[in-house]
Write an enzyme that holds these catalytic residues in place. Structure first.
Site, PDB file in Angstrom:
ATOM      1  N   ASP A  87       0.829  -1.213   0.000  1.00  0.00           N
ATOM      2  CA  ASP A  87       0.000   0.000   0.000  1.00  0.00           C
ATOM      3  C   ASP A  87       0.865   1.266   0.000  1.00  0.00           C
ATOM      4  OD1 ASP A  87      -0.184  -1.369   3.042  1.00  0.00           O
ATOM      5  OD2 ASP A  87       0.542   0.698   2.969  1.00  0.00           O
ATOM      6  N   GLU A 107       8.214  -6.103  -3.055  1.00  0.00           N
ATOM      7  CA  GLU A 107       6.775  -6.428  -2.989  1.00  0.00           C
ATOM      8  C   GLU A 107       6.478  -7.479  -4.059  1.00  0.00           C
ATOM      9  OE1 GLU A 107       3.750  -5.748  -1.345  1.00  0.00           O
ATOM     10  OE2 GLU A 107       3.076  -7.117  -2.918  1.00  0.00           O
ATOM     11  N   ASP A 157       6.763  -5.604   6.296  1.00  0.00           N
ATOM     12  CA  ASP A 157       5.355  -5.181   6.360  1.00  0.00           C
ATOM     13  C   ASP A 157       4.535  -6.162   5.516  1.00  0.00           C
ATOM     14  OD1 ASP A 157       3.493  -2.317   5.080  1.00  0.00           O
ATOM     15  OD2 ASP A 157       3.001  -3.807   6.613  1.00  0.00           O
ATOM     16  N   SER A 158       4.456  -7.380   6.016  1.00  0.00           N
ATOM     17  CA  SER A 158       3.894  -8.482   5.210  1.00  0.00           C
ATOM     18  C   SER A 158       2.457  -8.792   5.610  1.00  0.00           C
ATOM     19  CB  SER A 158       4.741  -9.746   5.422  1.00  0.00           C
ATOM     20  OG  SER A 158       4.505 -10.232   6.744  1.00  0.00           O
ATOM     21  N   ASP A 160      -0.142 -11.947   6.744  1.00  0.00           N
ATOM     22  CA  ASP A 160       0.064 -12.937   7.804  1.00  0.00           C
ATOM     23  C   ASP A 160       0.681 -14.222   7.256  1.00  0.00           C
ATOM     24  OD1 ASP A 160      -2.178 -11.023   8.888  1.00  0.00           O
ATOM     25  OD2 ASP A 160      -1.364 -12.122  10.604  1.00  0.00           O
ATOM     26  N   PRO A 164       1.176 -16.182   0.255  1.00  0.00           N
ATOM     27  CA  PRO A 164       2.508 -15.683  -0.138  1.00  0.00           C
ATOM     28  C   PRO A 164       3.328 -15.163   1.041  1.00  0.00           C
ATOM     29  CG  PRO A 164       0.770 -14.218  -0.941  1.00  0.00           C
ATOM     30  CD  PRO A 164       0.094 -15.433  -0.402  1.00  0.00           C
TER      31      PRO A 164
HETATM   32  N1  SAM Z   1       0.047  -3.695   7.387  1.00  0.00           N
HETATM   33  C1  SAM Z   1      -0.447  -4.956   6.882  1.00  0.00           C
HETATM   34  C2  SAM Z   1      -0.478  -5.991   7.972  1.00  0.00           C
HETATM   35  O1  SAM Z   1       0.037  -5.725   9.051  1.00  0.00           O
HETATM   36  O2  SAM Z   1      -1.040  -7.057   7.735  1.00  0.00           O
HETATM   37  C3  SAM Z   1       0.373  -5.394   5.689  1.00  0.00           C
HETATM   38  C4  SAM Z   1       0.150  -4.482   4.550  1.00  0.00           C
HETATM   39  S1  SAM Z   1       0.869  -4.807   3.010  1.00  0.00           S
HETATM   40  C5  SAM Z   1      -0.540  -4.624   2.009  1.00  0.00           C
HETATM   41  C6  SAM Z   1       1.243  -6.550   2.952  1.00  0.00           C
HETATM   42  C7  SAM Z   1       1.958  -6.819   1.645  1.00  0.00           C
HETATM   43  O3  SAM Z   1       2.765  -7.997   1.734  1.00  0.00           O
HETATM   44  C8  SAM Z   1       1.021  -7.060   0.442  1.00  0.00           C
HETATM   45  O4  SAM Z   1       1.207  -6.009  -0.480  1.00  0.00           O
HETATM   46  C9  SAM Z   1       1.465  -8.410  -0.126  1.00  0.00           C
HETATM   47  O5  SAM Z   1       1.386  -8.482  -1.529  1.00  0.00           O
HETATM   48  C10 SAM Z   1       2.902  -8.473   0.386  1.00  0.00           C
HETATM   49  N2  SAM Z   1       3.515  -9.811   0.404  1.00  0.00           N
HETATM   50  C11 SAM Z   1       2.969 -10.962   0.843  1.00  0.00           C
HETATM   51  N3  SAM Z   1       3.852 -11.982   0.706  1.00  0.00           N
HETATM   52  C12 SAM Z   1       4.989 -11.450   0.180  1.00  0.00           C
HETATM   53  C13 SAM Z   1       6.269 -11.982  -0.187  1.00  0.00           C
HETATM   54  N4  SAM Z   1       6.554 -13.294  -0.024  1.00  0.00           N
HETATM   55  N5  SAM Z   1       7.213 -11.140  -0.680  1.00  0.00           N
HETATM   56  C14 SAM Z   1       6.929  -9.813  -0.829  1.00  0.00           C
HETATM   57  N6  SAM Z   1       5.735  -9.238  -0.518  1.00  0.00           N
HETATM   58  C15 SAM Z   1       4.781 -10.056  -0.014  1.00  0.00           C
END
Ligand code: SAM
Length: 289
Positions: A87, A107, A157-158, A160, A164
């Site tokens: 985001d 990301e 900032d992933s 859960d 992925p």
């Molecule tokens: N603040 C939020 C929370 O605490 O749950 C997280 C926000 S951010 C939208 C989470 C991001 O992690 C997403 O954009 C998602 O696509 C990314 N993501 C998930 N798995 C990933 C990976 N293996 N490598 C890179 N980005 C990843």
């Protein structure tokens, strides 16, 4: 007029649902189900795979606490990394530190960035045009296995640990991140709500403990991360970083000249004073290492 509600599907036996007055996007991306909608209380809401990610009403709490705490504790961060953060609210907050020379965001899902830049301008304006911002679209776990870059702060900032995001909660990933940290470097992670996800915190602390000298956590109160305190994982080889004197934090914060709505140097310090049940989870994690 029947309203549509979107449910948080993170917790078995508990239902949290948001009324969607205006659905902007509801579709599967290459990696996950993405829903973007407006809610009368929380503003614009992003959900990924049925889990609330960010809302315009309380994003400032999470983004301020995950960025300013490690950056101001470090005191001289030049190159920082964000893993996930699609985001771009985290990037916007971190880039407020003019001392940062380069921010690399890794990301996995370009769609999240594209839609967020278009629909979350409330908190990510200017990020993609900032010459210090460097977006890499790939899996964060793969990036840290291969990169030659070195970082002062890594902020995970992933999502859960499902889908992925799962690889970003493994010992292998934390070890690969450790190898990219410069002396005095620190890793912070999105580590869930321990009142409902206690084992996630215990597991992260036990994995950190096998790799870093100091494995700990700090807390913030984020309304849309339902269930009480949200924990942010803390891992570093420099044990002094968690104990920076208040006067030093105040000096650094004043020098940074950043407007905040949640973070203060006192809140920074207090965030590491863990409620007993969370401290016990941290101790259990260390004991399991
Ligand atoms: N603040 C939020 C929370 O605490 O749950 C997280 C926000 S951010 C939208 C989470 C991001 O992690 C997403 O954009 C998602 O696509 C990314 N993501 C998930 N798995 C990933 C990976 N293996 N490598 C890179 N980005 C990843």
């Amino acid at each position: 007029m029947t309203r549509k509600y979107f449910e948080e599907t993170l917790y078995e036996g508990v239902q949290v649902s948001f009324r969607a007055d205006n659905i902007i996007f509801e579709q599967k991306t290459e990696h996950q189900d993405m829903v973007l909608f407006d809610n009368p209380v929380f503003g614009r809401v992003l959900m990924l795979d049925g889990v609330t990610q960010v809302t315009t009403s309380d994003e400032f709490i999470y983004h301020e606490m995950m960025s300013h705490v490690p950056i101001l504790a470090h005191g001289n961060a030049k190159h920082v990394a964000i893993v996930g953060g699609g985001d771009c609210g985290m990037a916007e907050e971190a880039l407020k530190h003019k001392t940062i020379e380069k921010l690399t965001q890794i990301e996995i899902d370009q769609s999240v960035v594209d839609f967020s830049v278009e629909h979350f301008s409330a908190f990510n304006t200017g990020v993609v045009d900032d010459e210090r911002f460097n977006l890499v679209i790939t899996d964060g776990a793969r990036y840290f296995k291969e990169t030659k870059e070195r970082f002062d702060v890594v902020m995970v900032d992933s999502t859960d640990p499902h889908g992925p995001g799962e690889v970003l909660f493994t010992e292998e990933f934390y070890r690969d991140v450790h190898a990219t940290l410069k002396p005095g470097g620190v890793l912070v992670t999105q580590n869930g709500v321990p009142f409902l996800q206690r084992q996630e915190l215990v597991d992260s602390i036990s994995r950190f403990s096998r790799i870093y000298n100091d494995a700990y956590a700090y807390v913030a109160a984020i309304p849309t991360y339902f269930g009480g305190h949200m924990t942010l994982g803390w891992a570093t080889d420099d044990e002094t970083l968690r104990r920076v004197p208040l006067s030093t934090l105040e000096e650094r914060f004043a020098q940074a000249g950043i407007e905040t709505r949640y973070y203060t140097p006192e809140v920074h310090q207090a965030a590491f004073a863990l409620p007993k049940f969370i401290l016990d989870a941290v101790k259990d994690g260390k004991a399991a290492a």
